[in-house]
Motif scaffolding. Structure first.
Motif: not given
Ligand SMILES: Cc1cc2nc3c(=O)[nH]c(=O)nc-3n(C[C@H](O)[C@H](O)[C@H](O)COP(=O)(O)O)c2cc1C
Length: 219
Positions: A31-48
């Motif tokens: 859950a910790f790892v997932r929360s960091i990934i989701e946080e990072d995605l908000k900052e840096s979405p993957v285009e397309g």
């Protein structure tokens, strides 16, 4: 004239918590790892791409010790499997496109429950991108190395060279982990654990994104 609408490609990412102990902190770490990934995605979405996540707690699968009569690499999934528990597991993994494995270490190796769950399948994993985050008294790096070999070598998944190893910061935390107690991972408590490792996890995630967004050459 009809306007064309751009539809992002949906990529389903499995966050696999590998511990199958009766008490376990694997799901907390996942859950910790997932929360960091989701946080990072908000900052840096993957285009397309539209990313969806599913966390898998290997301990909750209750898979028996490998009991298929055949060899998964020779089987057409899921009909080729004899048991319904294998077919269900096969469908779950076949529906996912990439993986973050979160593993503890048992005596320098991959916990048996995770190895057992991996061994049940083959084609469902093959060719898909993955990264590994390990945790343990000294970070569980040996389990991570072994897992890299199993997934990248044996099963021909697509990995990256590095992993992230999270060391329990004290014997007290190791004791708490072994008893399956709260480690103070998010939501942030008064003494949050591993907050200084968020950048490493986000960087590993971006490497996985690199694999997800890189087309694979057909050989
Ligand atoms: C059978 C067993 C073997 C272990 N071996 C190691 C080890 O080699 N290295 C390590 O850092 N921790 C080891 N540990 C401690 C685990 O890192 C710790 O118990 C952790 O909480 C396991 O993750 P889990 O709670 O998600 O199962 C071991 C624990 C068990 C139960």
């Amino acid at each position: 004239m009809t306007a064309t609408t751009f539809v992002p490609k949906t990529v389903r990412v499995g966050i696999v918590s590998g511990s199958a102990r009766v008490v376990r902190v694997g799901p907390q770490v996942a859950a910790f790892v997932r929360s960091i990934i989701e946080e990072d995605l908000k900052e840096s979405p993957v285009e397309g791409f539209e990313l969806e996540f599913e966390t898998i707690d290997v301990g909750a699968l209750n898979l028996p010790l490998y009991d298929e009569p055949g060899i998964p690499s020779h089987i057409s999934p899921p009909e080729g499997y004899e048991h319904e528990h294998t077919r269900a597991w096969s469908r779950q993994i076949a529906a996912l496109d990439a993986f973050v494995f979160v593993t503890s270490q048992h005596n320098w190796g991959v916990p048996a429950g995770l190895k057992n769950a991996i061994d049940y399948l083959f084609k469902e994993w093959q060719g898909k991108p993955f990264v590994v985050v390990s945790y343990g008294g000294h970070g569980g790096g040996n389990a991570a190395k072994a897992l890299q070999l199993i997934l990248g070598g044996g099963i021909k998944m697509r990995g990256v060279e590095n992993t992230v190893a999270l060391s329990f910061p004290s014997r007290d935390i190791l004791g708490k982990a072994t008893r399956g107690e709260d480690l103070g991972l998010p939501p942030p408590g008064s003494e949050p654990t591993w907050q200084d490792r968020k950048g490493d996890i986000a960087a590993l995630w971006r490497q996985l994104v690199g694999l997800i967004t890189t087309p694979v050459e057909n050989k």
